[in-house]
Each structure stands twice: as structure tokens, then as C-alpha cells.
Design an enzyme around this catalytic site. Structure first.
Site, PDB file in Angstrom:
ATOM      1  N   CYS A  42     -11.544 -12.466 -20.282  1.00  0.00           N
ATOM      2  CA  CYS A  42     -11.405 -11.360 -18.375  1.00  0.00           C
ATOM      3  C   CYS A  42     -12.926 -11.208 -17.124  1.00  0.00           C
ATOM      4  O   CYS A  42     -12.139 -11.896 -16.019  1.00  0.00           O
ATOM      5  CB  CYS A  42     -11.785  -9.694 -19.123  1.00  0.00           C
ATOM      6  SG  CYS A  42     -11.918  -8.328 -17.217  1.00  0.00           S
ATOM      7  N   CYS A  47      -9.890 -11.880 -15.424  1.00  0.00           N
ATOM      8  CA  CYS A  47      -9.625 -11.109 -14.244  1.00  0.00           C
ATOM      9  C   CYS A  47     -10.183 -10.563 -12.817  1.00  0.00           C
ATOM     10  O   CYS A  47     -10.003 -10.702 -12.238  1.00  0.00           O
ATOM     11  CB  CYS A  47      -9.433  -9.886 -15.204  1.00  0.00           C
ATOM     12  SG  CYS A  47      -9.124  -9.477 -16.459  1.00  0.00           S
ATOM     13  N   LYS A  50     -10.379 -14.129 -11.117  1.00  0.00           N
ATOM     14  CA  LYS A  50      -9.168 -13.904 -10.358  1.00  0.00           C
ATOM     15  C   LYS A  50      -8.475 -13.588  -9.544  1.00  0.00           C
ATOM     16  O   LYS A  50      -8.309 -13.278  -7.715  1.00  0.00           O
ATOM     17  CB  LYS A  50      -7.580 -14.552 -11.399  1.00  0.00           C
ATOM     18  CG  LYS A  50      -6.124 -13.914 -10.700  1.00  0.00           C
ATOM     19  CD  LYS A  50      -5.120 -13.013 -11.680  1.00  0.00           C
ATOM     20  CE  LYS A  50      -5.916 -12.166 -12.024  1.00  0.00           C
ATOM     21  NZ  LYS A  50      -5.065 -11.265 -13.344  1.00  0.00           N
ATOM     22  N   TYR A 177       3.305 -13.228 -14.887  1.00  0.00           N
ATOM     23  CA  TYR A 177       2.207 -12.745 -13.925  1.00  0.00           C
ATOM     24  C   TYR A 177       1.142 -13.392 -13.557  1.00  0.00           C
ATOM     25  O   TYR A 177       0.880 -13.693 -12.322  1.00  0.00           O
ATOM     26  CB  TYR A 177       2.011 -11.210 -14.721  1.00  0.00           C
ATOM     27  CG  TYR A 177       0.712 -11.383 -15.884  1.00  0.00           C
ATOM     28  CD1 TYR A 177      -1.073 -11.197 -15.134  1.00  0.00           C
ATOM     29  CD2 TYR A 177       1.233 -11.600 -17.286  1.00  0.00           C
ATOM     30  CE1 TYR A 177      -1.648 -11.640 -16.701  1.00  0.00           C
ATOM     31  CE2 TYR A 177       0.120 -11.022 -17.921  1.00  0.00           C
ATOM     32  CZ  TYR A 177      -1.040 -11.119 -17.595  1.00  0.00           C
ATOM     33  OH  TYR A 177      -2.243 -11.165 -18.555  1.00  0.00           O
ATOM     34  N   HIS A 463      -0.434  11.993   5.156  1.00  0.00           N
ATOM     35  CA  HIS A 463       0.365  10.813   6.100  1.00  0.00           C
ATOM     36  C   HIS A 463      -0.448  10.342   7.750  1.00  0.00           C
ATOM     37  O   HIS A 463      -1.372  11.476   7.881  1.00  0.00           O
ATOM     38  CB  HIS A 463       1.344  11.692   6.834  1.00  0.00           C
ATOM     39  CG  HIS A 463       2.182  11.117   8.104  1.00  0.00           C
ATOM     40  ND1 HIS A 463       3.004  10.898   7.898  1.00  0.00           N
ATOM     41  CD2 HIS A 463       2.084  11.702   9.569  1.00  0.00           C
ATOM     42  CE1 HIS A 463       3.029  10.271   9.101  1.00  0.00           C
ATOM     43  NE2 HIS A 463       2.648  10.509  10.133  1.00  0.00           N
ATOM     44  N   GLU A 468       2.939   8.577   0.443  1.00  0.00           N
ATOM     45  CA  GLU A 468       3.584   9.737   1.091  1.00  0.00           C
ATOM     46  C   GLU A 468       4.780   9.724   0.021  1.00  0.00           C
ATOM     47  O   GLU A 468       5.660  10.538  -0.062  1.00  0.00           O
ATOM     48  CB  GLU A 468       3.127  10.015   3.206  1.00  0.00           C
ATOM     49  CG  GLU A 468       4.182   9.069   2.876  1.00  0.00           C
ATOM     50  CD  GLU A 468       4.170   9.730   4.487  1.00  0.00           C
ATOM     51  OE1 GLU A 468       4.580  10.859   4.856  1.00  0.00           O
ATOM     52  OE2 GLU A 468       3.049   8.881   4.922  1.00  0.00           O
TER      53      GLU A 468
END
Length: 480
Positions: A42, A47, A50, A177, A463, A468
Site C-alpha cells: 500500500c 495505494c 497510485k 480496477y 445544495h 444531494e
């Protein structure tokens, strides 16, 4: 029997380090051995680097958008060498942090490979042996090549971070992925990216509607995606290969006289023949075709530990192997291969073994993110998984977000809830949008708590935001 240590951890990744630190903080005598760099996949090869590359790759579109918002900016260019130097400096810093955390917790560390001599004995590469009441295997996984002839000519994900220079034309093989993330990253950095995937759609196992939108957006942004396509042959490129690739429509490598980027893994341009008969020449090929647990050569099977078909260490719900003194966590068990899960497994291990509180690992409803462009955040069941279990209502909307619509880009986002028709419980939430990873972390809390669609509806919208829409979708788009 007196042991040298109460716990010996093999592997210095996120899960192993966390378990070692927490056990030591509780008073246990703990040692940890790591044959590579502290931080594991990682921090050093996954991770963290990346995600930093994701940040770097997003600026190209960001600069273009800024001009639409009135900023006067030049075209600019990306300096890979300068970026890579900063990246490696940051990884060195993080490794230092991991080492400081271990030493500060009183954990003895060994910078060498460790294997099992027996259920209570670890042998280091220097020949020394150390006994322990408990042994925790946390050796992670590694990228796996597909087994094609000459597949050594291609890189794997570990190699990307050490490229001397960026390739002009890159082929990525795979549709998971990792493949999709690097396709987006390299495309954003200005590399001409072609992606082959043998399946009908990328990101197998995720929600189908989300997969489709991500595939469309990747192609819209410039990734040359070929579905139902694989490599059948590859070799170092020759002049004849370049000519043949031009004839079959596969394209050319860098023009004569132009330096082609090369990596230690490839050594130069690579000729590839695809399953559709087309031939191509690329400056580099990246295989993102799967990962394999790092269980080989550790003496596990000889000690009586069960090893699965994929090389995974077989454990029970408490991460214990068939040998009572040996436990395993993280990617080496091939359960849920995510860093936060490995950390949770490490914590549960300490709670079970050292705190006398048997704690099974909870692998249910884990939020996750795929750092494609746009990002994908997901928790719970996909529509396909849910409808195999029960009748469900699907609430879904897709639209152009304000920020990129103003800049004139065609980007679309997706907000989707999968809801049980019988109980109205939200079974899954799927978001395709910029910063989807940040959104799904918060949505994951609600889904984990068992929130219903009515709970979402009672929540007042923030908003104007993209998210939302998660609380304003009143009617299902379909019931299945």
C-alpha cells in the site's frame, strides 16, 4: 516453554505493522521481519503512490477547465522526472514514519526475509532463529503475469513507479480496477493509452450500470479501450513488426529518430498480436491481470498450514490457520484485498489472541473506491447481486455535474441506490463522480447501519452538490 517473543510478525505492510504495534502497546514482546521496505504494498507500491499519480494526472483537465472559468493559463507540460523524484521522496518519508512507529512501540525489527522452521520458530535470512508463542503471517500479495510466451517483456504495476521516462504509447492488459486506474492515470499524464480486456465489460464484479458509465467516460477522455480482446503473442519489436502493425491497422511505435521510453522490465518497444488479428507496436506493455498471495517458500505447508488453490493461506473467522500458533491476515489470505481490511484483521487478531476477547473479522458491507476518472465509490450489493436474492427497487440518476458542464465538458455522473422492495432497506449505494471515494465513505456509514430509503428521504439535501441526488430521488426508475 520459554519463547523469545510473544508474537513474531512476518511482513511489514499496513496489517502486520498495526498488529505488531497494538500487541506491543499491550505489553507483548513483539518482533517483525520485512524483506523489502516497511509499509508494504500500500505505502510503497500501491495505494499511496497510485493516488499521488491520480492527483498528478487530474491537473491536465483541471488546467483546461480553469481557462473556461476565466483563468489565463499556458498549455504547460508534465515533467515526469521531477514528479518521480518528489514521489520517491514522499515514499521514503512514509517508510521512515512506519519505522518510527514500530520502534516507538517497542517492536524489534529485522530487515530480512523470514520463513518458518516449525509452528513456533522463525528462521531469518542470516540463519538466526527466533521462537515465538504466536506467529502472524502478513506478507501480502504481488502482481502476476498472465503466463504468455515472452510476458517478461511487459511490466507489472510495481514497475510503473520506477519508469525512467514515460512511454509514448502504452498498452495495458486487464480490466480490473488496477488496469483501469492506471489507464486513466497514464492517459491524464499525456501517454497514448490502449487497453485490452478479454471480457465484455471492464470492472467485473461491480455494478453493471456503473461499469458501463466508467467505460464510456474513459473512452471519451481518450483511452483506446478494446473489449473482448487479448494478447495472443508478443516479442521485441523489429522493423518488420512496425511495418506489419501499420498494415493491420495496429499503429506505429515512436517515429524513427525519436527516443522511445523504456523500462527495466521491457527494454524497448514491444510487438503485440491481438486476438482480433491486429498487430501493434507499443513502447511499453503493462500487465494488470491479477495478483497472487505471497505464500511461496515460507515453510507454511511444511508446518501444517493449509494453502488454497490460488496460494492463499487458509484461515478461519478469527484469522487462525490449521496450526493453532499461526495466524494470517491481509492479502496473503485472499479474503478482501484492501488495506483497511488488513488493518481491521490485524486489530481483531490482537483482540482475540492478546486481549482474550475472541473477535471475528467483519467482512460485510465494506465501502471501497476505484480511482478511475471519474472515480467510483461503492458499498453493498450491486443491482445484479441484489436481484438474485430478492425483489428490489432501483433509484438512479445520471447527469452532467455543474463544474464540468460549465467548462463545456461532456462528463456525466451516476448516483444509484439499490433498495429492498420488502423492507425498503438500502442494500447498495453506487456513485460514479469526482470525489466518489470521499462520498462513499460517508454513505457507507448509513448503509452499514441498515438505513432505509425513508431514512435517506428524511435527510435534507445539501445544495448545490452532486451528492444531494442521493436524498432527492423519490421514485424508482425500475423494479426488478
Amino acid at each position: 516453554m520459554a519463547f523469545d517473543y510473544d508474537l513474531f510478525v512476518i511482513g511489514g505492510g499496513s496489517g502486520g505493522v498495526r498488529a505488531a504495534r497494538v500487541a506491543a502497546a499491550g505489553g507483548a514482546r513483539v518482533a517483525l521481519a520485512e524483506e523489502s521496505r516497511m509499509g508494504g504494498t500500500c505505502v510503497i507500491r500501491g495505494c499511496v503512490p497510485k493516488k499521488i499519480m491520480v492527483f498528478a494526472s487530474a491537473y491536465r483537465e483541471g488546467f483546461a477547465d480553469a481557462r473556461s472559468y476565466g483563468w489565463d493559463l499556458g498549455e504547460g507540460s508534465f515533467d515526469w522526472a521531477r514528479f518521480r523524484s518528489r514521489l520517491h521522496g514522499e515514499l521514503d518519508r512514509l517508510e521512515g514514519v512506519y519505522r518510527s512507529l514500530l520502534s516507538g512501540s517497542g517492536v524489534t525489527t529485522f530487515d530480512q526475509r523470514a520463513v518458518l522452521d516449525d509452528p513456533h520458530t522463525v528462521r531469518l535470512a542470516d540463519g538466526s532463529t527466533h521462537s515465538a508463542k504466536h506467529i502472524l503471517v502478513a506478507t501480502g500479495g504481488r502482481p502476476e503475469r498472465p503466463g504468455l510466451p515472452n510476458d517478461h517483456l511487459g511490466m507489472v504495476s510495481d514497475d510503473i513507479f520506477n519508469l525512467e521516462e514515460l512511454p509514448r504509447r502504452l498498452l495495458i492488459v486487464g480490466g480490473g480496477y488496477i488496469a483501469c486506474e492506471f489507464a486513466c492515470i497514464m492517459n491524464g499524464l499525456g501517454v497514448e493509452v490502449t487497453q485490452f480486456y478479454r471480457g465484455a465489460q471492464i470492472l467485473r464484479g461491480f455494478d453493471g450500470e456503473a461499469r458501463g458509465l466508467i467505460s464510456e467516460m474513459m473512452q471519451e477522455k481518450g483511452v483506446d479501450l478494446h473489449l473482448g480482446t487479448n494478447i495472443v503473442d508478443m516479442a521485441p519489436a523489429t522493423a518488420d513488426h512496425v511495418a506489419s502493425a501499420a498494415v493491420t491497422g495496429g499503429g506505429m511505435a515512436a517515429p524513427a529518430g525519436e527516443t522511445s521510453a523504456r523500462s527495466a522490465a521491457t527494454g524497448g518497444p514491444v510487438w503485440v498480436k491481438a486476438s482480433n488479428g491486429h498487430e501493434h507496436v507499443f513502447d511499453a506493455v503493462l500487465f494488470a491481470t491479477g495478483r497472487r498471495p505471497n505464500s511461496d517458500g515460507l515453510g507454511l505447508a511444511e508446518a501444517g498450514v493449509g494453502i488454497g488453490r490460488r496460494g492463499q493461506v487458509v484461515v478461519d473467522e478469527f484469522s487462525q490457520t490449521a496450526v493453532p500458533s499461526i495466524y494470517a491476515i491481509g492479502d496473503v489470505t485472499n479474503r478482501v484485498n484492501l488495506t483497511p481490511v488488513a488493518i481491521r484483521e490485524g486489530m481483531a487478531f490482537v483482540e482475540t489472541v492478546f486481549n482474550g476477547n475472541p473477535t471475528p473479522v467483519d467482512h460485510d458491507l465494506i465501502p471501497s473506491a476505484v480511482f478511475t476518472q471519474p472515480e467510483f465509490g461503492t458499498v453493498g450489493l450491486s443491482e445484479e447481486e441484489a436481484r438474485e436474492q430478492e425483489a428490489v427497487d432501483i433509484y438512479c440518476t445520471s447527469f452532467r455535474p455543474m463544474q464540468t458542464a460549465f467548462a463545456g465538458r461532456p462528463d456525466r455522473v451516476l448516483m444509484k441506490l439499490v433498495v429492498s422492495k420488502a423492507t425498503q432497506k438500502v442494500l447498495g449505494c453506487h456513485i460514479v463522480a469526482p470525489q466518489a471515494g470521499e462520498m462513499i465513505q460517508l454513505a457507507g456509514i448509513a448503509v452499514k447501519m441498515g438505513a432505509t430509503k425513508a431514512d435517506f428521504d428524511r435527510t435534507v439535501a445539501v445544495h448545490p452538490t452532486m451528492s444531494e441526488e442521493l436524498v432527492t430521488m423519490k421514485a424508482p426508475v425500475r423494479s426488478v
